[in-house]
Write a protein that holds these residues in place. Structure first.
Motif, PDB file in Angstrom:
ATOM      1  N   GLU A  40       0.762  -1.143  -0.114  1.00  0.00           N
ATOM      2  CA  GLU A  40      -0.007  -0.104  -0.014  1.00  0.00           C
ATOM      3  C   GLU A  40       0.923   1.137   0.083  1.00  0.00           C
ATOM      4  O   GLU A  40       0.339   2.233  -0.295  1.00  0.00           O
ATOM      5  CB  GLU A  40      -0.985  -0.035   1.214  1.00  0.00           C
ATOM      6  CG  GLU A  40      -0.286  -0.060   2.548  1.00  0.00           C
ATOM      7  CD  GLU A  40      -0.150  -1.392   2.973  1.00  0.00           C
ATOM      8  OE1 GLU A  40      -0.082  -1.570   4.450  1.00  0.00           O
ATOM      9  OE2 GLU A  40      -0.029  -2.301   2.168  1.00  0.00           O
ATOM     10  N   ASN A  41       2.032   1.194   0.170  1.00  0.00           N
ATOM     11  CA  ASN A  41       2.880   2.418   0.463  1.00  0.00           C
ATOM     12  C   ASN A  41       3.771   2.377  -0.761  1.00  0.00           C
ATOM     13  O   ASN A  41       4.688   3.435  -0.864  1.00  0.00           O
ATOM     14  CB  ASN A  41       3.879   2.273   1.629  1.00  0.00           C
ATOM     15  CG  ASN A  41       3.205   2.372   2.894  1.00  0.00           C
ATOM     16  OD1 ASN A  41       2.193   3.042   2.958  1.00  0.00           O
ATOM     17  ND2 ASN A  41       3.544   1.733   3.893  1.00  0.00           N
ATOM     18  N   VAL A 114      -6.079 -12.546  -4.385  1.00  0.00           N
ATOM     19  CA  VAL A 114      -6.837 -11.351  -4.999  1.00  0.00           C
ATOM     20  C   VAL A 114      -7.747 -11.636  -5.946  1.00  0.00           C
ATOM     21  O   VAL A 114      -7.830 -12.614  -6.866  1.00  0.00           O
ATOM     22  CB  VAL A 114      -5.502 -10.418  -5.625  1.00  0.00           C
ATOM     23  CG1 VAL A 114      -4.748  -9.973  -4.212  1.00  0.00           C
ATOM     24  CG2 VAL A 114      -4.878 -10.888  -6.761  1.00  0.00           C
ATOM     25  N   LYS A 115      -8.620 -10.734  -6.203  1.00  0.00           N
ATOM     26  CA  LYS A 115      -9.598 -10.796  -7.167  1.00  0.00           C
ATOM     27  C   LYS A 115      -8.931 -10.405  -8.760  1.00  0.00           C
ATOM     28  O   LYS A 115      -7.889  -9.858  -8.643  1.00  0.00           O
ATOM     29  CB  LYS A 115     -10.887  -9.840  -7.245  1.00  0.00           C
ATOM     30  CG  LYS A 115     -11.695 -10.073  -5.881  1.00  0.00           C
ATOM     31  CD  LYS A 115     -12.617  -9.073  -5.660  1.00  0.00           C
ATOM     32  CE  LYS A 115     -13.590  -9.097  -4.726  1.00  0.00           C
ATOM     33  NZ  LYS A 115     -14.548  -8.074  -4.570  1.00  0.00           N
ATOM     34  N   ILE A 116      -9.017 -11.252  -9.555  1.00  0.00           N
ATOM     35  CA  ILE A 116      -8.661 -10.995 -10.998  1.00  0.00           C
ATOM     36  C   ILE A 116      -9.788 -10.371 -11.902  1.00  0.00           C
ATOM     37  O   ILE A 116     -11.040 -11.090 -11.933  1.00  0.00           O
ATOM     38  CB  ILE A 116      -8.207 -12.290 -11.472  1.00  0.00           C
ATOM     39  CG1 ILE A 116      -7.018 -12.846 -10.774  1.00  0.00           C
ATOM     40  CG2 ILE A 116      -7.627 -11.936 -13.065  1.00  0.00           C
ATOM     41  CD1 ILE A 116      -5.957 -11.796 -10.669  1.00  0.00           C
ATOM     42  N   ASP A 117      -9.750  -9.091 -12.351  1.00  0.00           N
ATOM     43  CA  ASP A 117     -10.738  -8.587 -13.161  1.00  0.00           C
ATOM     44  C   ASP A 117     -12.031  -8.530 -12.216  1.00  0.00           C
ATOM     45  O   ASP A 117     -13.080  -8.504 -13.004  1.00  0.00           O
ATOM     46  CB  ASP A 117     -11.027  -9.459 -14.522  1.00  0.00           C
ATOM     47  CG  ASP A 117      -9.799  -9.180 -15.333  1.00  0.00           C
ATOM     48  OD1 ASP A 117      -8.966  -8.181 -15.183  1.00  0.00           O
ATOM     49  OD2 ASP A 117      -9.279 -10.237 -15.740  1.00  0.00           O
ATOM     50  N   GLY A 118     -11.867  -8.525 -11.048  1.00  0.00           N
ATOM     51  CA  GLY A 118     -13.242  -8.195 -10.413  1.00  0.00           C
ATOM     52  C   GLY A 118     -13.887  -9.368  -9.768  1.00  0.00           C
ATOM     53  O   GLY A 118     -14.832  -9.240  -9.142  1.00  0.00           O
ATOM     54  N   SER A 272      -2.399  -4.194   1.059  1.00  0.00           N
ATOM     55  CA  SER A 272      -3.939  -3.492   0.777  1.00  0.00           C
ATOM     56  C   SER A 272      -4.438  -3.835  -0.741  1.00  0.00           C
ATOM     57  O   SER A 272      -5.616  -3.522  -1.001  1.00  0.00           O
ATOM     58  CB  SER A 272      -3.646  -1.976   0.945  1.00  0.00           C
ATOM     59  OG  SER A 272      -3.025  -1.455   0.049  1.00  0.00           O
ATOM     60  N   VAL A 273      -3.690  -4.646  -1.330  1.00  0.00           N
ATOM     61  CA  VAL A 273      -4.129  -4.831  -2.902  1.00  0.00           C
ATOM     62  C   VAL A 273      -5.249  -5.982  -2.673  1.00  0.00           C
ATOM     63  O   VAL A 273      -4.681  -7.163  -2.109  1.00  0.00           O
ATOM     64  CB  VAL A 273      -2.826  -5.346  -3.761  1.00  0.00           C
ATOM     65  CG1 VAL A 273      -3.301  -5.951  -5.300  1.00  0.00           C
ATOM     66  CG2 VAL A 273      -1.922  -4.317  -3.852  1.00  0.00           C
ATOM     67  N   ASP A 274      -6.329  -5.836  -3.238  1.00  0.00           N
ATOM     68  CA  ASP A 274      -7.475  -6.808  -3.315  1.00  0.00           C
ATOM     69  C   ASP A 274      -7.672  -7.216  -4.635  1.00  0.00           C
ATOM     70  O   ASP A 274      -8.312  -8.362  -4.854  1.00  0.00           O
ATOM     71  CB  ASP A 274      -8.526  -6.182  -2.395  1.00  0.00           C
ATOM     72  CG  ASP A 274      -8.270  -5.977  -1.069  1.00  0.00           C
ATOM     73  OD1 ASP A 274      -7.722  -6.837  -0.366  1.00  0.00           O
ATOM     74  OD2 ASP A 274      -8.494  -5.044  -0.597  1.00  0.00           O
ATOM     75  N   ASP A 275      -7.386  -6.510  -5.606  1.00  0.00           N
ATOM     76  CA  ASP A 275      -8.148  -6.780  -7.037  1.00  0.00           C
ATOM     77  C   ASP A 275      -6.998  -6.219  -7.894  1.00  0.00           C
ATOM     78  O   ASP A 275      -6.479  -5.293  -7.829  1.00  0.00           O
ATOM     79  CB  ASP A 275      -9.254  -5.853  -7.189  1.00  0.00           C
ATOM     80  CG  ASP A 275     -10.083  -6.572  -8.344  1.00  0.00           C
ATOM     81  OD1 ASP A 275      -9.528  -7.080  -9.151  1.00  0.00           O
ATOM     82  OD2 ASP A 275     -11.298  -6.222  -8.365  1.00  0.00           O
ATOM     83  N   LEU A 276      -6.558  -7.091  -8.905  1.00  0.00           N
ATOM     84  CA  LEU A 276      -5.792  -6.800 -10.103  1.00  0.00           C
ATOM     85  C   LEU A 276      -6.319  -7.121 -11.394  1.00  0.00           C
ATOM     86  O   LEU A 276      -7.358  -8.132 -11.467  1.00  0.00           O
ATOM     87  CB  LEU A 276      -4.263  -7.491 -10.013  1.00  0.00           C
ATOM     88  CG  LEU A 276      -3.520  -7.274  -8.872  1.00  0.00           C
ATOM     89  CD1 LEU A 276      -2.495  -8.225  -8.701  1.00  0.00           C
ATOM     90  CD2 LEU A 276      -2.996  -5.773  -9.087  1.00  0.00           C
ATOM     91  N   TRP A 292       4.777  -0.944  -6.711  1.00  0.00           N
ATOM     92  CA  TRP A 292       3.364  -1.086  -6.219  1.00  0.00           C
ATOM     93  C   TRP A 292       2.846   0.138  -6.472  1.00  0.00           C
ATOM     94  O   TRP A 292       1.436   0.071  -6.759  1.00  0.00           O
ATOM     95  CB  TRP A 292       3.286  -1.585  -4.762  1.00  0.00           C
ATOM     96  CG  TRP A 292       3.440  -3.142  -4.570  1.00  0.00           C
ATOM     97  CD1 TRP A 292       4.574  -3.613  -4.074  1.00  0.00           C
ATOM     98  CD2 TRP A 292       2.676  -4.200  -5.036  1.00  0.00           C
ATOM     99  NE1 TRP A 292       4.430  -4.953  -3.890  1.00  0.00           N
ATOM    100  CE2 TRP A 292       3.149  -5.226  -4.399  1.00  0.00           C
ATOM    101  CE3 TRP A 292       1.477  -4.243  -5.767  1.00  0.00           C
ATOM    102  CZ2 TRP A 292       2.766  -6.563  -4.864  1.00  0.00           C
ATOM    103  CZ3 TRP A 292       0.965  -5.303  -6.107  1.00  0.00           C
ATOM    104  CH2 TRP A 292       1.404  -6.702  -5.517  1.00  0.00           C
ATOM    105  N   SER A 293       3.544   0.975  -6.509  1.00  0.00           N
ATOM    106  CA  SER A 293       2.828   2.626  -6.767  1.00  0.00           C
ATOM    107  C   SER A 293       2.090   2.478  -8.097  1.00  0.00           C
ATOM    108  O   SER A 293       1.445   3.434  -8.427  1.00  0.00           O
ATOM    109  CB  SER A 293       3.720   3.585  -6.436  1.00  0.00           C
ATOM    110  OG  SER A 293       4.839   3.405  -7.346  1.00  0.00           O
ATOM    111  N   GLU A 294       2.742   1.820  -8.943  1.00  0.00           N
ATOM    112  CA  GLU A 294       2.021   1.552 -10.401  1.00  0.00           C
ATOM    113  C   GLU A 294       0.520   0.938 -10.539  1.00  0.00           C
ATOM    114  O   GLU A 294       0.124   1.243 -11.579  1.00  0.00           O
ATOM    115  CB  GLU A 294       3.309   1.063 -11.363  1.00  0.00           C
ATOM    116  CG  GLU A 294       4.524   1.708 -11.418  1.00  0.00           C
ATOM    117  CD  GLU A 294       5.464   0.979 -12.267  1.00  0.00           C
ATOM    118  OE1 GLU A 294       5.037   0.752 -13.459  1.00  0.00           O
ATOM    119  OE2 GLU A 294       6.442   0.449 -11.643  1.00  0.00           O
ATOM    120  N   ILE A 295       0.181   0.138  -9.508  1.00  0.00           N
ATOM    121  CA  ILE A 295      -0.946  -0.295  -9.579  1.00  0.00           C
ATOM    122  C   ILE A 295      -1.924   0.827  -9.085  1.00  0.00           C
ATOM    123  O   ILE A 295      -1.893   1.418  -7.691  1.00  0.00           O
ATOM    124  CB  ILE A 295      -1.044  -1.525  -8.412  1.00  0.00           C
ATOM    125  CG1 ILE A 295       0.072  -2.317  -8.763  1.00  0.00           C
ATOM    126  CG2 ILE A 295      -2.361  -2.071  -8.387  1.00  0.00           C
ATOM    127  CD1 ILE A 295      -0.010  -2.960 -10.467  1.00  0.00           C
TER     128      ILE A 295
END
Length: 296
Positions: A40-41, A114-118, A272-276, A292-295
């Motif tokens: 998240e940072n 994590v979710k993929i495409d929601g 904090s990443v939950d969805d990609l 991670w800042s590019e996400i």
């Protein structure tokens, strides 16, 4: 007078310790205790992959398009390579900046899928097609397998065997016939994929309960080794968590799909990443996205 000096010294030590604690708690760069920046940072992404020969790696690179112009694996050279599902999970669990992938059926509380495409990874999603990151679990054998190995395969594809599969994965034989204990004796050697191994061990246990004179030995390695062992005749059944290659099929082995499984993309529980999106996963594993800042 002496007691006053001692009291002043003690108070100065307490203040110094308090200041040190405040500095220690506020690390300045948002890093974890091991120096890795949580997702998240921002901060460099730790890409964790499987070894060459892994069926999960082969399926993952195909499904996400982590391939070069010649359709060869294009996983970034900076990726940390792990040699089994359990090592992958331990590595991601211990690195706040990491991302990896495992069999959906192996996910537990030590990592976060994590979710993929929601869409969240789930057996239901694999079954209804809403979760697209799915691959077959195959067993492979050459013609002329032993009667007891054939009986074990018959059990796997029976109603009772597919019920075992359905407990954690997606069964593939909805109208399978019931299995009757054969009374056979002997030994069956099954070798290959570390992703298929957990469900194969449960199938072996259920089969042995019905056929106490049969021993099913499950040897964990990787998909390519499992297929080659079946080709060489060093095992009765090979396990592969991917489609077979033409070069393997040409050597006389035949695949039988025993289950469908999703591939879960996993991050550290502190992320904090939950969805990609699929494109983001591809970018991360090809090395086009490195922070991670590019996400978004």
């Amino acid at each position: 007078m002496k007691s006053k000096k001692l009291l002043a010294l003690a108070l100065s030590c307490v203040c110094a310790l308090g200041a040190f604690a405040l500095v220690g708690c506020s690390s300045g760069g948002g890093e974890s205790s091991d120096g890795s920046a949580p997702a998240e940072n921002g901060g460099a992404i730790s890409v964790i992959s499987r070894e060459d020969g892994s069926g999960t790696r082969g399926a993952f690179t195909e499904l996400f398009g982590v391939l070069d112009d010649n359709k060869k694996d294009a996983t970034t050279s900076s990726a940390v390579v792990t040699n089994s599902t359990s090592v992958m999970m331990t590595t991601v669990a211990g690195d706040p900046a990491s991302i990896g992938y495992i069999s959906l059926g192996s996910v537990n509380e030590t990592v976060k899928p994590v979710k993929i495409d929601g869409v969240a990874p789930s057996a239901e999603g694999v079954k209804d097609g809403s979760y697209k990151v799915a691959r077959p679990f195959n067993v492979v054998a050459k013609d002329g397998m032993s009667e007891v190995a054939q009986d074990f395969l018959n059990f796997i594809m029976s109603a009772e065997g597919q019920e075992v599969v359905d407990s954690e994965y997606v069964s593939v034989a909805d109208s399978a016939a019931s299995y009757t204990a054969s009374g056979k004796s002997g030994k069956v050697v099954v070798a290959g994929s570390s992703s298929v191994t957990p469900i194969m061990e449960k199938l072996a246990e259920a089969y042995e309960a019905l056929n106490p004179d049969v021993k099913v030995e499950v040897q964990q390695s990787d998909s390519s080794t499992g297929v080659q062992s079946a080709i060489d005749g060093t095992c009765d059944l090979g396990m592969a968590s991917r489609e077979l290659k033409d070069s393997e099929l040409s050597q006389g082995v035949k695949p039988v799909v025993i289950a469908m499984d999703g591939i879960a993309v996993i991050v550290n529980n502190g992320s904090s990443v939950d969805d990609l999106t699929s494109d983001q996963v591809k970018g991360i594993f090809t090395g086009d996205i490195t922070d991670w800042s590019e996400i978004a």
